[in-house]
Design an enzyme around this catalytic site. Structure first.
Site, short mmCIF file in Angstrom:
data_model
loop_
_atom_site.label_atom_id
_atom_site.label_comp_id
_atom_site.label_asym_id
_atom_site.label_seq_id
_atom_site.Cartn_x
_atom_site.Cartn_y
_atom_site.Cartn_z
N TRP A 102 84.84 33.87 24.61
CA TRP A 102 85.33 33.08 25.73
C TRP A 102 86.79 32.82 25.74
O TRP A 102 87.33 32.86 26.92
CB TRP A 102 84.51 31.82 25.72
N ASP A 171 88.13 24.33 26.11
CA ASP A 171 86.74 24.54 26.99
C ASP A 171 85.85 24.00 25.95
O ASP A 171 85.56 24.72 24.71
CB ASP A 171 86.68 26.32 26.95
N LYS A 195 75.04 23.85 29.24
CA LYS A 195 74.48 23.72 27.89
C LYS A 195 74.10 22.41 27.74
O LYS A 195 73.03 22.16 27.07
CB LYS A 195 75.77 24.38 27.04
C1 PLP Z 1 78.62 29.52 28.65
C2 PLP Z 1 80.29 29.49 28.32
C3 PLP Z 1 81.30 29.84 29.30
C4 PLP Z 1 80.92 30.43 30.54
O1 PLP Z 1 80.40 29.37 31.49
P1 PLP Z 1 80.21 29.87 33.09
O2 PLP Z 1 79.81 28.51 33.55
O3 PLP Z 1 78.89 30.86 33.05
O4 PLP Z 1 81.38 30.27 33.63
C5 PLP Z 1 82.76 29.85 29.03
N1 PLP Z 1 83.00 29.08 27.78
C6 PLP Z 1 81.97 28.81 26.75
C7 PLP Z 1 82.61 28.28 25.67
C8 PLP Z 1 80.68 28.89 26.90
O5 PLP Z 1 79.73 28.62 26.08
#
Ligand code: PLP
Length: 359
Positions: A102, A171, A195
């Site tokens: 990511w 993030d 999540k």
């Molecule tokens: C799942 C995830 C993403 C992607 O998220 P989307 O909402 O599908 O764009 C980005 N960063 C991390 C750390 C993730 O776990």
């Protein structure tokens, strides 16, 4: 109906009480005679939901008043672009710490927008570990330092956050609300909701207000943080159902005792699985280095690909959902976000022991 033993990485398990409450309100929200997703986003009943979700998040994470909370669309992935578009001014560098897929994706988008630098990386080590970051790696004039607090795919997590002299951008898609942290150490925090916060469709952005002045008027309106900050995330139609579910999840989190309490339970859940790995005498091999282990995504392999496949097939048969690793890395992964009950984690550990005994 029995609920599945859901270890999906995202979208992931939601608290059962949240789903039952939502079910009740799908047809008639608070006596309005309308379902919650039929409400106008300009109506009083919806506005209350919207403001309450924001207030609960501020309360749970102790977000100070000099931060704005935004509800956006486009997932965490759109933030990979919006962050450099808004914060990466021409005279500065966006500094990235590479700790997994990511963060690599975040960097790739920033490279399209402006000047970037990789200031730490564990790519060479297969992202088994969180990189160490030292103060001298950071340009004091950097636009920001970007990190990924929990690496969903590799199963590593920052154990404590670095303190840097420039805005820290994180993030937190896969571990927000799972443990306490100090918002004031960050310039911007973002998380796709699917999540730990709710369903997919809404992305939470927590931004320090003074950073909003960096956004240029030349940006497309919808991609400018100022647009959403000025309009309380109601510039256009927000994802009302997702925000309603977010509100219910946040109420559930308060009822669980807040973030401190959730963190204790998460610690206990992770320990159950890591103990199963560590006590297996090498039958299960944890992917992450011990100093970087994630409490949200537990990644492991068996000794051969054949055993991995046998384990996954039998786990599936036994009713465990989503235990396969990410398609890019394979192996096994159990995602144990806030809403995954500890009993389900115990069942998985039990299954791991039984599988080992059978072989
Ligand atoms: C799942 C995830 C993403 C992607 O998220 P989307 O909402 O599908 O764009 C980005 N960063 C991390 C750390 C993730 O776990």
């Amino acid at each position: 109906m029995e609920r599945a033993l859901n270890f999906n990485a995202g979208p992931a398990a939601l608290p059962e009480s949240v789903l039952l409450e939502a079910q009740k309100n799908l047809l008639n929200f608070n006596g309005t005679g309308m379902g919650v997703m039929e409400l106008s986003h300009r109506s009083k009943p919806y506005e209350e939901v919207h403001l309450k979700a924001k207030e609960l998040l501020k309360q749970l994470l102790s977000i100070p008043d000099d931060y704005d909370v935004l509800f956006l669309q486009g997932g965490a992935s759109l933030q990979f672009s919006m962050i450099p578009m808004n914060l990466l001014t021409e005279d500065r560098t966006g500094c990235y710490v590479l700790s997994g897929s990511w963060s690599e994706k975040a960097l790739k988008e920033a490279q399209k927008i402006g000047k970037t630098a990789i200031i730490a990386s564990t790519k060479e080590q297969g992202f088994k570990e969180i990189p160490t970051l030292s103060a001298e790696d950071i340009d004091p004039n950097a636009a920001y330092v970007h990190i990924t607090s929990n690496n969903t795919i590799f199963g590593t997590q920052w154990q404590s956050f670095p303190e840097v002299s420039v805005p820290l951008v994180a993030d937190m898609s896969s571990d927000i609300l799972s443990r306490p942290f100090n918002v004031e150490n960050f310039g911007l925090i973002y998380a796709g909701a699917q999540k730990n916060l709710g369903p997919s469709g809404v992305t939470v952005v927590i931004i320090k207000k003074d950073l909003l002045s960096r956004s240029s008027d030349q940006l497309p309106t919808m991609l400018n943080y100022q647009t959403h900050a000025k309009n309380n995330s109601l510039y256009n139609t927000p994802p009302t159902l997702a925000i309603y579910l977010l509100k219910l999840v946040l109420e559930w989190a308060v009822n669980q005792g807040g973030v401190e309490k959730l963190a204790q339970v998460n610690e206990a859940k992770a320990k159950i699985l890591y103990d199963a790995i560590d006590e297996s005498e090498g039958f299960y091999i944890g992917y992450a280095e011990k100093n970087s282990r994630s409490r949200m995504n537990v990644t492991f392999n068996l000794q051969t690909e054949e055993l991995n496949q046998a384990f996954l097939a039998q786990a599936k048969e036994a009713g465990f959902v989503g235990v396969n690793g990410h398609r890019s890395v394979g192996g096994c992964r159990a995602s144990i976000y806030n809403a995954v009950p500890i009993e389900n984690v115990e069942k998985l550990a039990q299954f791991m022991k039984q599988f080992k005994a059978n072989y």
